[in-house]
Write an enzyme that holds these catalytic residues in place. Structure first.
Site, short mmCIF file in Angstrom:
data_model
loop_
_atom_site.label_atom_id
_atom_site.label_comp_id
_atom_site.label_asym_id
_atom_site.label_seq_id
_atom_site.Cartn_x
_atom_site.Cartn_y
_atom_site.Cartn_z
N ALA A 434 0.83 -1.21 0.00
CA ALA A 434 0.00 0.00 0.00
C ALA A 434 0.86 1.26 0.00
O ALA A 434 0.68 2.14 -0.85
CB ALA A 434 -0.93 -0.03 1.20
N LYS A 484 1.91 -8.19 -7.92
CA LYS A 484 1.83 -6.79 -7.52
C LYS A 484 2.91 -5.94 -8.18
O LYS A 484 2.65 -4.84 -8.68
CB LYS A 484 1.97 -6.68 -6.00
N ASP A 532 2.09 -2.01 5.88
CA ASP A 532 0.93 -1.56 6.65
C ASP A 532 1.08 -2.01 8.08
O ASP A 532 0.32 -2.84 8.57
CB ASP A 532 -0.36 -2.13 6.06
N CYS A 594 -1.11 -22.17 29.74
CA CYS A 594 -2.17 -22.55 30.69
C CYS A 594 -3.38 -21.64 30.58
O CYS A 594 -4.52 -22.08 30.80
CB CYS A 594 -1.63 -22.57 32.11
#
Length: 1026
Positions: A434, A484, A532, A594
């Protein structure tokens, strides 16, 4: 382009990351908002782009004027062929392609009152003061939110008026405060004692409103109307009258409720004379006041001259200063040099400034449309005049800044033609996420690497997903599933055909170091890393690695990251600033085992438990079975350990209990449900009854430890059925069986299913802490392990002899959060919510579950654009070659407040060894090849370091391997010292063909070295310098 009708429901596949910033309600309000953006130069198109990506109902772009050459230095949806065409009309098609849900129209006429009435938000850019005042008065009277945004060269201005009665539904970005109740007194006022989920102080402030859930005893508080609290201390609150309520017994959560706030704003005409900016720094206040007057003076200048001040024309600068002085009726301190500098650059159009203010202004539009986050009150000013060369007028003249009739005229007006040529010669390395998309857009507008010798390398091994389209604006729906990097490179080539850009699809890390090694890094002028995330990471690789490479090759790094409306930029300059890796963020704290197994207290705990369930049920069994069937050495590799025993038990059960039909999968899911949500809880309560007390006499089930209750299966309960369907479907997929969605048939199978009643067992040890878990861990049962190995070996032999191995192969299911059709998030959501029901924890919807379990970073285009703009301002300084620390700025912004902080980077830290100071940017360069052409031995290297650099080496390392240690035996040292470095690094003859980089980076520890001293690395050169 015809927009689709806005959906009744939010398209989560498109807006998923933004939903985690704004929320569903704010998004629905956005989808009903019509916005006007007037002025389609660089700033206007940035604002329009960001709000279209965000998903408003409609955007009308307005501009009466035609495109000029100077526009192309910041207006990314105009081409050289558009010069002379109307800006709004030329931009409309590209803007409309950004989001099919948003109607985008172009308008070129007058902004009449009848036209303005159709909008809920009006944004003016590139408009006269007279027009701003007129439209401001109209909008204020009609309750239309009004915004003025303007950028001139290296400065910008933002003004917001959202009317006299603007409602903010949610003023902050943070999640509501939540705490665990320990006690509530009966009284007036009642006093509540509580802790946060970590057992620390509660986090409330006086005046907060709260609600209650899961309270036992004083049940009247559950789901009551919000109550105001008053803080009494770190763990105590007054909550109003509780004297008539039932006595408190145990448990419960107290949760903050965000109450709507009403705010009032002045129209522009009144606000012009009353500049109020919330900033305690008097120096900044004086700067903002000077910019406030300079922008007003600029309007007067333009009205007088019908033009902007010409770059570097002294007469124009002095005239603007005189106008500012005349306007300064309150005799506020005026920074005259700032006003002159502003005048000299005011004709410029810069992409980074447009990107920054495009992000800031667009976020204010979203606030106006949604009521989400606190609006600006009411002015914001910014300048980055420190980007200019330190010698100022000596290098920038009227001639050098005059227009050339080219696409960079808007930038040349600020920095001159020679600087533009230097920009074109730059070589940079960047990702294409981005922020990467925004950086590449800015690079194209700036002309970075658009000249002879310039180059940009963009790398990203990811392909485009639909969720990327909401903020990675270089991508379109038809690009989904493409790489991309390739799509991004092609997109910026369309923006600027002159840019030299190469796309790679490789991961950046140690595995690709030979490709991205010295030959690649040495020619670079810098690296731009971005993700991002507030933690600075390079795409596909940790920031620490990229940072180390930049240190190694002495390259500047522009690091940036975002998380929701927060963003940061850090500039790292060799020999000048502290590198990022020196102050990396702490690792995320792991949830105790736990807590996950037996004592969850928050939805984050149950979601992590459900995520672990997913991996343990549908991925790991299949992977282990496939390894067992395909690798004949698999059983030999299972050495004596508890983990090996668990793996083999799982392989055995997966093979022997293999389902044959869908009904078997449903039965398996029903058994799993009973085991998880009924039987295990019964066993836990048998070991620790509700009234159990500790050895100190305190209630065991108190504070963050919530007493559970077992669930009873009901095939008419939607949540129960959702678990069965999701679990059975995934189990069937793993075993390659046909699934069925026939709910009636599933219910029929369940009704015919009879399970044996569960009886808790005495003597079962349930550890309460991870320390107890370690202490009670029993060693592996060797006889059972041997028996399993034998049994599985025989079974494999039988399957191989009958050619059945392929039939028994399974399909490991890898968690994928962004495919809503695959049942992954469905399973995790319902599995988590059932466990939350066991423990009285409020459930989470699918959207929230997806964010937490998928570790999704909230993201929005406005922050991304602003951060990229700030990063590119620092790039200007790098290209100038600024060598003063004070010239550079790191930045932090939070658009939800809004807040923008810039501060000087930290100076590179140093340490002392001997009589010399060293920084992390230093290194000891050693020519590893002797004059006779042979490589140095280890002994020769140590002698060289001693004689040339005065280093008495006690330890020498390469990565994780120790090549030399002074404490070794004499025999071992003698054996090592005669060997060459490449022999030691390769380790043995089997690695003799291993390709090594041209420079080996070695770490050294010396005698008498302090514990906190880190000496520079040794760069051992394996080839001769030419």
């Amino acid at each position: 382009m015809q927009a689709q009708e806005s959906p009744a429901e939010i398209d989560e596949s498109l807006y998923s990351r933004q939903l985690y910033v704004l929320g569903h309600e704010a998004m629905r309000r956005l989808a009903n908002t019509s916005v006007l953006v007037s002025g389609m130069k660089g700033l206007g198109v940035e604002i329009a782009k960001n709000i279209i990506l965000a998903g408003v109902k409609s955007v009308t772009v307005h501009d009466p004027d035609d495109a000029q050459w100077s526009d192309l230095s910041s207006q990314f949806f105009l081409s050289e062929n558009d010069v002379g065409r109307n800006r709004a009309i030329a931009s409309q098609k590209c803007l409309a392609e950004l989001n099919s849900y948003v109607v985008v129209t172009a308008y070129t006429g007058a902004l009449s009152e009848s036209f303005l009435e159709a909008f809920q938000v009006v944004v003016l850019t590139n408009s006269s003061l007279e027009e701003q005042l007129c439209i401001s008065d109209f909008c204020h009277a009609r309750n239309i939110c009004f915004i003025v945004a303007d950028t001139k060269g290296l400065a910008g201005q933002l003004f917001c008026d959202f009317g006299q009665h603007f409602v903010v539904y949610d003023p902050t970005e943070v999640e509501p405060v939540c705490a665990y109740i320990q006690h509530i007194s009966q009284g007036n006022p009642g006093v509540l004692t509580c802790v946060d989920k970590e057992g620390h102080s509660h986090g409330f402030v006086s005046g907060d409103f709260v609600t209650f859930s899961g309270v036992e005893g004083m049940t009247e508080l559950n789901a009551c109307e919000p109550r105001a609290v008053r803080v009494l201390g770190e763990y105590m609150l007054e909550i109003g009258d509780t004297s008539a309520l039932s006595p408190y017994q145990r448990g419960g959560l107290v949760t903050q409720v965000k109450v709507p706030q009403e705010h009032s704003y002045e129209p522009l005409r009144a606000a012009l004379a009353n500049l109020e900016i919330k900033d305690a720094d008097p120096e900044k206040q004086q700067r903002y006041q000077s910019l406030h007057l300079a922008f007003q003076a600029l309007h007067v200048f333009c009205k007088e001259q019908s033009r902007l001040p010409q770059p570097r024309v002294q007469v124009d600068a002095e005239r603007l200063l005189k106008l500012a002085q005349d306007l300064n009726v309150r005799q506020e301190p005026l920074k005259e040099d700032l006003v002159r500098a502003f005048a000299s650059v005011s004709a410029g159009e810069l992409s980074p400034i447009a990107a920054l203010f495009g992000g800031l202004a667009a976020q204010e539009v979203l606030k106006a449309a949604s009521g989400k986050f606190l609006p600006l009150a009411q002015w914001l000013y910014f300048d980055a005049l420190e980007c200019l060369p330190k010698d100022g007028a000596a290098s920038l003249t009227e001639e050098s800044c005059a227009p050339r009739g080219c696409r960079y005229d808007g930038q040349i007006a600020v920095f001159g033609a020679n600087f533009q040529e230097r920009l074109g010669q730059q070589k940079y390395f960047v990702g294409s996420g981005a922020i990467g998309c925004e950086l590449l857009k800015n690079f194209a507008m700036m002309g970075l690497a658009a000249g002879r010798g310039g180059s940009i390398t963009v790398t990203d091994m990811d392909t485009i997903e639909r969720s990327n389209l909401n903020r990675q604006f270089l991508f379109r729906p038809w690009d989904v599933s493409k790489l991309k990097s390739e799509v991004a490179a092609e997109a910026v080539r369309r923006m600027n055909p002159h840019i030299n850009i190469v796309a790679h699809d490789n991961q950046v890390g140690p595995t690709t170091e030979l490709q991205y090694g010295e030959d690649f890094f040495q020619p670079l002028d810098g690296v731009a890393s971005a993700l991002d995330s507030m933690r600075a990471l390079f795409p596909l690789c940790s920031g620490t690695y990229v940072d180390s490479q930049c240190i190694r090759y002495l390259k500047p790094l522009l690091d940036s990251g975002t998380q929701g409306t927060k963003g940061h930029v850090q500039v790292i300059v060799p020999h000048l600033t502290e590198p990022f890796g020196s102050h990396s963020d702490p690792l995320e704290k792991a949830i105790p085992v736990c807590t996950l197994r037996h004592f969850p207290s928050s939805i984050e705990h149950t979601l992590q438990w459900a995520r672990d369930e997913f991996e343990g049920l549908f991925k790991l069994p299949a992977e282990n079975v496939n390894r067992y069937l395909q690798d004949s050495t698999f059983l030999e590799g299972q050495q004596s350990s508890v983990e090996a025993l668990e793996v083999l038990e799982l392989v055995r059960s997966s093979l022997l209990e293999k389902p044959q039909a869908w009904q078997d999968c449903v039965y398996w899911a029903r058994q799993r449900w009973e085991s998880l949500y009924h039987n295990s809880i019964q066993q836990l309560l048998y070991s620790f009854p509700p009234d159990h007390v500790t050895s100190l006499g305190t209630p065991f089930w108190s504070g963050t430890r919530k007493c559970p209750r077992p669930l009873e299966f009901d095939c008419n309960n939607d949540t129960h059925m959702q678990y069965i369907i999701a679990a059975a479907s995934l189990f069937a997929q793993m075993h390659k069986l046909q699934m069925s969605g026939d709910t009636a048939a599933i219910q029929e199978t369940l009704c015919a299913t009879t399970l044996l009643p569960f009886k808790p067992q005495a003597g079962v040890k349930i550890p309460v802490t991870d320390e107890e878990l370690q202490e009670t861990s029993a060693p592996a049962d060797e006889s059972r392990l041997a028996k399993l190995r034998q049994e599985l070996a025989e079974l494999r032999h039988e399957l191989v002899s009958k050619n059945l191995c392929t039939a028994y192969l399974m399909e490991p299911i890898h968690f994928e959060k962004d495919d809503d059709s695959n049942c992954h998030i469905d399973f995790i959501t319902v599995a988590s919510n059932l466990r939350a029901e066991n423990y009285g924890i409020p459930p989470a919807d699918k959207c929230k579950s997806k964010r937490i379990a998928g570790r999704i970073v909230p993201a929005i285009a406005t922050t991304t654009a602003a951060v990229a703009g700030l990063a590119c301002l620092e790039l200007f300084k790098l290209v100038w070659g600024h060598q003063h620390l004070s010239a550079y700025c790191n930045s932090f912004l939070q658009l939800s407040e809004p807040r923008l902080t810039r501060f000087q980077p930290l100076q590179a830290s140093t340490c002392k060894y001997g009589q010399k100071m060293w920084s992390c940017w230093d290194r000891f360069t050693v020519p590893g090849i002797r004059d006779d052409g042979k490589e140095m031995t280890l002994q020769e290297l140590l002698d060289h370091l001693k004689s040339v650099h005065g280093l008495a080496v006690s330890m020498l390392l390469h990565e994780q391997a120790t090549l030399y240690h002074s404490l070794w035996s004499k025999q071992k040292k003698e054996k090592q010292l005669i060997q060459r470095l490449t022999q030691l690094v390769r380790g043995d003859a089997n690695n003799a063909v291993q390709q090594l980089p041209p420079v080996l980076v070695l770490q050294v520890i010396c005698e008498d070295e302090d514990d906190d001293t880190t000496l520079p690395p040794i760069h051992f050169q394996l080839c001769r310098a030419l």
